[in-house]
Design a protein around this motif. Structure first.
Motif, PDB file in Angstrom:
ATOM      1  N   UNK A   1      51.332 -40.111  -4.057  1.00 53.38           N
ATOM      2  CA  UNK A   1      52.570 -39.809  -4.757  1.00 53.38           C
ATOM      3  C   UNK A   1      53.341 -41.122  -4.965  1.00 53.38           C
ATOM      4  N   UNK A   2      54.078 -41.202  -6.089  1.00 59.97           N
ATOM      5  CA  UNK A   2      54.824 -42.437  -6.413  1.00 59.97           C
ATOM      6  C   UNK A   2      55.770 -42.852  -5.278  1.00 59.97           C
ATOM      7  N   UNK A   3      56.268 -41.881  -4.520  1.00 61.76           N
ATOM      8  CA  UNK A   3      57.214 -42.204  -3.445  1.00 61.76           C
ATOM      9  C   UNK A   3      56.513 -42.865  -2.258  1.00 61.76           C
ATOM     10  N   UNK A   4      55.178 -42.868  -2.248  1.00 66.69           N
ATOM     11  CA  UNK A   4      54.421 -43.393  -1.111  1.00 66.69           C
ATOM     12  C   UNK A   4      54.017 -44.835  -1.295  1.00 66.69           C
ATOM     13  N   UNK A   5      54.340 -45.446  -2.447  1.00 62.36           N
ATOM     14  CA  UNK A   5      54.086 -46.887  -2.540  1.00 62.36           C
ATOM     15  C   UNK A   5      55.270 -47.615  -3.155  1.00 62.36           C
ATOM     16  N   UNK A   6      55.492 -48.808  -2.620  1.00 62.74           N
ATOM     17  CA  UNK A   6      56.639 -49.624  -3.028  1.00 62.74           C
ATOM     18  C   UNK A   6      56.127 -50.932  -3.597  1.00 62.74           C
ATOM     19  N   UNK A   7      56.672 -51.308  -4.742  1.00 65.17           N
ATOM     20  CA  UNK A   7      56.279 -52.577  -5.359  1.00 65.17           C
ATOM     21  C   UNK A   7      57.523 -53.345  -5.765  1.00 65.17           C
ATOM     22  N   UNK A   8      57.443 -54.653  -5.695  1.00 66.44           N
ATOM     23  CA  UNK A   8      58.487 -55.494  -6.275  1.00 66.44           C
ATOM     24  C   UNK A   8      58.358 -55.374  -7.796  1.00 66.44           C
TER      25      UNK A   8
ATOM     26  N   UNK B   1      39.036 -36.777   3.745  1.00 68.38           N
ATOM     27  CA  UNK B   1      40.474 -36.915   3.497  1.00 68.38           C
ATOM     28  C   UNK B   1      41.347 -36.511   4.684  1.00 68.38           C
ATOM     29  N   UNK B   2      42.498 -37.131   4.773  1.00 69.17           N
ATOM     30  CA  UNK B   2      43.503 -36.744   5.767  1.00 69.17           C
ATOM     31  C   UNK B   2      44.869 -36.912   5.122  1.00 69.17           C
ATOM     32  N   UNK B   3      45.902 -36.440   5.817  1.00 70.90           N
ATOM     33  CA  UNK B   3      47.243 -36.365   5.237  1.00 70.90           C
ATOM     34  C   UNK B   3      47.853 -37.754   5.022  1.00 70.90           C
ATOM     35  N   UNK B   4      48.292 -38.005   3.798  1.00 61.49           N
ATOM     36  CA  UNK B   4      48.903 -39.304   3.480  1.00 61.49           C
ATOM     37  C   UNK B   4      50.378 -39.145   3.118  1.00 61.49           C
ATOM     38  N   UNK B   5      50.924 -37.954   3.353  1.00 62.02           N
ATOM     39  CA  UNK B   5      52.253 -37.672   2.797  1.00 62.02           C
ATOM     40  C   UNK B   5      53.382 -38.455   3.469  1.00 62.02           C
ATOM     41  N   UNK B   6      53.122 -39.041   4.655  1.00 59.78           N
ATOM     42  CA  UNK B   6      54.191 -39.800   5.324  1.00 59.78           C
ATOM     43  C   UNK B   6      53.945 -41.311   5.288  1.00 59.78           C
ATOM     44  N   UNK B   7      52.811 -41.687   4.737  1.00 57.06           N
ATOM     45  CA  UNK B   7      52.400 -43.092   4.744  1.00 57.06           C
ATOM     46  C   UNK B   7      53.118 -43.900   3.653  1.00 57.06           C
ATOM     47  N   UNK B   8      53.301 -45.190   3.884  1.00 58.53           N
ATOM     48  CA  UNK B   8      53.800 -46.070   2.818  1.00 58.53           C
ATOM     49  C   UNK B   8      52.855 -47.247   2.647  1.00 58.53           C
ATOM     50  N   UNK B   9      52.452 -47.488   1.410  1.00 58.42           N
ATOM     51  CA  UNK B   9      51.787 -48.738   1.053  1.00 58.42           C
ATOM     52  C   UNK B   9      52.775 -49.572   0.252  1.00 58.42           C
TER      53      UNK B   9
ATOM     54  N   UNK C   1      44.763 -49.059  -9.724  1.00 60.57           N
ATOM     55  CA  UNK C   1      43.352 -48.911 -10.075  1.00 60.57           C
ATOM     56  C   UNK C   1      42.469 -48.873  -8.825  1.00 60.57           C
ATOM     57  N   UNK C   2      42.721 -49.802  -7.906  1.00 59.84           N
ATOM     58  CA  UNK C   2      41.817 -49.982  -6.763  1.00 59.84           C
ATOM     59  C   UNK C   2      42.021 -48.943  -5.661  1.00 59.84           C
ATOM     60  N   UNK C   3      43.279 -48.544  -5.448  1.00 58.59           N
ATOM     61  CA  UNK C   3      43.516 -47.720  -4.244  1.00 58.59           C
ATOM     62  C   UNK C   3      44.551 -46.609  -4.422  1.00 58.59           C
ATOM     63  N   UNK C   4      45.706 -46.889  -5.041  1.00 60.98           N
ATOM     64  CA  UNK C   4      46.747 -45.849  -5.095  1.00 60.98           C
ATOM     65  C   UNK C   4      46.275 -44.645  -5.916  1.00 60.98           C
ATOM     66  N   UNK C   5      45.641 -44.919  -7.066  1.00 64.15           N
ATOM     67  CA  UNK C   5      45.134 -43.839  -7.924  1.00 64.15           C
ATOM     68  C   UNK C   5      44.062 -43.032  -7.214  1.00 64.15           C
ATOM     69  N   UNK C   6      42.982 -43.695  -6.742  1.00 65.23           N
ATOM     70  CA  UNK C   6      41.921 -42.949  -6.061  1.00 65.23           C
ATOM     71  C   UNK C   6      42.396 -42.186  -4.820  1.00 65.23           C
ATOM     72  N   UNK C   7      43.440 -42.658  -4.156  1.00 65.13           N
ATOM     73  CA  UNK C   7      43.970 -41.909  -3.002  1.00 65.13           C
ATOM     74  C   UNK C   7      44.868 -40.761  -3.457  1.00 65.13           C
TER      75      UNK C   7
END
Ligand code: GLP
Length: 245
Positions: A99-106, A59-67, A90-96
């Motif tokens: 935080x909800x603020x780190x991914x954006x969806x339409x 693991x490494x820090x994901x706190x500044x990343x955006x998916x 299911x595939x990636x956001x959960x297992x990683x």
């Protein structure tokens, strides 16, 4: 074909998935505040799970990343298993453990799609713009929900989805014919603004469109042909998808 375009052809599905996962991981590691776009579908699920598995092992820090998701199904619940947000959770956001603020969806539902699309594009820009966008390829050449005929100047918007996908989603969700089902997607002009792109296609059903995308004319009849004009687009194929190149 533009000489800066780089195609990689791999012999096995395992190698294909690993290569793509490594590209995503290397973007995550090299720029902690990277903005990375993902596509859903049969081609990308395994690579997402590999990214999550590799991160869990080391693991490494994901706190500044955006998916973010390239597109979304409109008219379904976000919990529906075929909604892009549900698949990516299911595939990636959960297992990683993102935080909800780190991914954006339409949105799967909105009373003002143009405003939601504009807000989505503005938020991507506010976070620095797209560093890497992974694209699947439709058998008719679509990117996201940009079907053949979509303007090369198109921006994020609600579009028709292809009839086969629409029929499947109606069946799975029991959505009646009078309820609109569509797709909300980044437009082709938005996609072309990404600093780097990775187009992934595997399987024999993609061979003809892969050939048209790379060797045919750049035309709105084949949306993915626009990628010939991108300065940093890599293409990843298995031998079946690359059979006609
Ligand atoms: C769907 C999605 C696209 C995806 C494409 C390819 O229509 N809206 O984002 O890239 O089809 O899907 P698959 O990988 O399952 O062939």
């Amino acid at each position: 074909m533009n000489s800066r375009m780089n195609s990689t052809i791999l012999k096995t599905e395992e190698a294909f998935d690993l290569y793509a996962a490594e590209r995503i991981l290397s973007q995550m590691r090299s720029k902690p505040d990277a903005v990375i776009g993902l596509s859903t579908g049969r081609t990308t699920g395994a690579m997402h799970r590999l990214v999550a598995g590799a991160w869990q092992a080391c693991p490494f820090d994901l706190s500044a990343l955006t998916f973010f998701g390239l597109d979304e199904v409109v008219g379904v619940s976000p919990e529906y298993s075929g909604a892009c947000v549900a698949m990516l959770r299911r595939e990636i956001f959960g297992p990683l453990g993102l935080d909800e603020s780190r991914f954006l969806m339409l949105p799967t539902a909105s009373d003002d799609y143009p405003a939601a699309c504009l807000a989505f594009r503005k938020e991507l820009a506010r976070r620095g713009g797209i560093d890497l966008l992974v694209l699947g390829l439709g058998e008719n050449g679509h990117l996201g929900f940009n079907q053949p005929g979509s303007s090369f100047g198109s921006r994020a918007r609600v579009a028709e989805m292809d009839p086969a996908l629409e029929a499947r989603i109606r069946r799975e969700t029991g959505t009646p014919p009078d309820v609109f089902l569509g797709g909300v997607t980044l437009g082709l002009a938005d996609i072309m603004e990404a600093r780097s792109l990775l187009l992934v296609a595997k399987g024999p059903a993609k061979a003809e469109i892969v050939h048209a995308m790379l060797k045919g004319p750049v035309t709105e009849a084949v949306p993915a042909s626009i990628l010939q004009r991108h300065p940093h687009c890599d293409f990843l194929f298995d031998t079946q998808a690359a059979a006609l190149l």
